[in-house]
Design an enzyme around this catalytic site. Structure first.
Site, PDB file in Angstrom:
ATOM      1  N   ARG A 145      -3.406 -10.294   4.889  1.00  0.00           N
ATOM      2  CA  ARG A 145      -4.266 -10.390   3.543  1.00  0.00           C
ATOM      3  C   ARG A 145      -3.176  -9.871   2.556  1.00  0.00           C
ATOM      4  O   ARG A 145      -2.689  -8.396   3.170  1.00  0.00           O
ATOM      5  CB  ARG A 145      -5.281  -9.430   3.285  1.00  0.00           C
ATOM      6  CG  ARG A 145      -5.634  -9.101   2.569  1.00  0.00           C
ATOM      7  CD  ARG A 145      -7.277  -8.158   2.173  1.00  0.00           C
ATOM      8  NE  ARG A 145      -7.683  -8.189   0.642  1.00  0.00           N
ATOM      9  CZ  ARG A 145      -7.015  -7.310  -0.173  1.00  0.00           C
ATOM     10  NH1 ARG A 145      -6.697  -6.815   0.074  1.00  0.00           N
ATOM     11  NH2 ARG A 145      -7.777  -7.684  -1.576  1.00  0.00           N
ATOM     12  N   LYS A 164       0.617  -1.431  -0.134  1.00  0.00           N
ATOM     13  CA  LYS A 164       0.193  -0.246   0.031  1.00  0.00           C
ATOM     14  C   LYS A 164       0.985   1.461  -0.369  1.00  0.00           C
ATOM     15  O   LYS A 164       1.728   1.655   0.543  1.00  0.00           O
ATOM     16  CB  LYS A 164      -1.222  -0.182   1.561  1.00  0.00           C
ATOM     17  CG  LYS A 164      -1.935  -0.358   0.633  1.00  0.00           C
ATOM     18  CD  LYS A 164      -2.780  -1.043   1.995  1.00  0.00           C
ATOM     19  CE  LYS A 164      -4.183  -1.696   0.915  1.00  0.00           C
ATOM     20  NZ  LYS A 164      -5.228  -2.520   2.836  1.00  0.00           N
TER      21      LYS A 164
HETATM   22  N1  HH2 Z   1      -7.075  -3.959   1.222  1.00  0.00           N
HETATM   23  C1  HH2 Z   1      -7.870  -3.719  -0.487  1.00  0.00           C
HETATM   24  C2  HH2 Z   1      -8.695  -4.748  -0.877  1.00  0.00           C
HETATM   25  N2  HH2 Z   1      -9.392  -5.188   0.484  1.00  0.00           N
HETATM   26  N3  HH2 Z   1      -9.806  -5.977   2.434  1.00  0.00           N
HETATM   27  C3  HH2 Z   1      -9.731  -5.637   3.375  1.00  0.00           C
HETATM   28  N4  HH2 Z   1     -10.368  -6.512   4.773  1.00  0.00           N
HETATM   29  N5  HH2 Z   1      -8.632  -5.220   4.342  1.00  0.00           N
HETATM   30  C4  HH2 Z   1      -8.025  -4.692   3.929  1.00  0.00           C
HETATM   31  O1  HH2 Z   1      -6.597  -4.473   4.066  1.00  0.00           O
HETATM   32  C5  HH2 Z   1      -8.348  -4.247   1.911  1.00  0.00           C
HETATM   33  C6  HH2 Z   1      -9.334  -5.278   1.462  1.00  0.00           C
HETATM   34  C7  HH2 Z   1      -6.680  -3.081  -1.211  1.00  0.00           C
HETATM   35  O2  HH2 Z   1      -6.211  -3.475  -1.471  1.00  0.00           O
HETATM   36  P1  HH2 Z   1      -5.943  -4.355  -3.457  1.00  0.00           P
HETATM   37  O3  HH2 Z   1      -6.708  -5.419  -3.470  1.00  0.00           O
HETATM   38  O4  HH2 Z   1      -4.764  -4.932  -3.560  1.00  0.00           O
HETATM   39  O5  HH2 Z   1      -6.054  -3.065  -4.222  1.00  0.00           O
HETATM   40  P2  HH2 Z   1      -7.321  -2.759  -5.103  1.00  0.00           P
HETATM   41  O6  HH2 Z   1      -8.635  -2.487  -4.086  1.00  0.00           O
HETATM   42  O7  HH2 Z   1      -7.233  -2.199  -5.715  1.00  0.00           O
HETATM   43  O8  HH2 Z   1      -8.306  -4.165  -5.863  1.00  0.00           O
END
Ligand code: HH2
Length: 262
Positions: free
Chosen positions: A240, A206
């Protein structure tokens, strides 16, 4: 928990797993690397991301979920804020709903779906929507306010009949938080663990890690590893991450330092 984003626009792995076969291959690799859960998402939550209609979210999720259910035995979590998407994925064999709005988007409907299927429910803290969240970072004491807002989500879930044992909480690193606020949360994860629910965090690659290390997204694995180790040492149970193989070693090593059984 290994991340599998079936999106064209996720900040780190967007566009790489749009084909179900490529997604299945990635899923199998993450399981071989040590993932205990896979988190499938079809709507990016990065700051400024555009919403995805329900039908499109399902068109991205269901073929991959079906393939994973056919070929792998790992529990699947669905990263969605829409209760109807959650319902159709639970019907197709998902086990957990990961709601980054902490029930604030679908309200009690999401909690009822989780209860009906006996699914796990991750309640993550955020404010607003991906479009507005970075303007909603005014807290007087970030840890106390995030805890209080998570309590509201927990209250909504239990009032709808969700079993307390099914609930996981997540303070939502980077969601309606500045880099300094995400670090403040990371420093105080023990307080979240003391609530008595399993705690999950998603630091992977992040932007707050970029702000500290000066690294671009693909080069944030060591920064992620530092967050994962700090979290495990404070009692966090679910991490995660994108890079399962490396983070599995960070987790088992931090658990061993913490004195947990090997
Ligand atoms: N962060 C993201 C998405 N879902 N869910 C939980 N529970 N906790 C988190 O910190 C979290 C999440 C964002 O990351 P990512 O899926 O890599 O990116 P994007 O939202 O752009 O798909």
């Amino acid at each position: 928990m290994g991340i599998l984003n079936l999106t064209p626009d996720s900040f780190s792995d967007g566009g790489r797993y749009l084909e179900p076969e490529a997604a299945l291959k990635r899923a199998a690799q993450m399981v071989a690397d040590g993932a205990d859960i896979l988190d499938l998402g079809a709507e990016s939550t990065r700051p400024g991301a555009q919403p995805v209609p329900e039908t499109e979210e399902l068109e991205r999720l269901l073929p991959v979920l079906e393939k994973i259910r056919e070929k792998l035995t790992v529990p699947v979590s669905i990263d969605t804020t829409k209760s109807e998407v959650a319902r159709k994925c639970l019907e197709a064999g998902a086990a957990i709903i990961n709601d980054v709005s902490g029930l604030k988007r679908s309200g009690v409907a999401m909690a009822k779906v989780a209860r009906e299927f006996g699914a796990g429910l991750v309640l993550m803290h955020s404010r607003g929507t991906p479009e507005t969240m970075q303007t909603l970072t005014d807290y007087s004491v970030v840890v106390a306010e995030v805890l209080a807002e998570l309590h509201e989500s927990i209250g909504m879930a239990t009032a709808a009949g969700v079993d307390r044992e099914a609930i996981v909480i997540d303070p939502g690193l980077g969601f309606a938080k500045t880099a300094g606020q995400s670090l403040e949360i990371l420093r105080n994860l023990k307080v979240f663990c003391e609530l008595g629910f399993p705690v999950m965090i998603g630091p992977s690659r992040k932007s707050f890690i970029g702000q500290v290390t000066g690294r671009e997204t693909p080069e944030r694995e060591f920064g992620t590893a530092a967050c994962v180790a700090a979290a495990v040492l404070q009692g966090v149970r679910i991490l995660r991450v994108h890079e399962v193989k490396a983070m599995r070693d960070v987790i088992v090593m931090a658990e061993a330092i913490r004195g947990l059984p090997l």
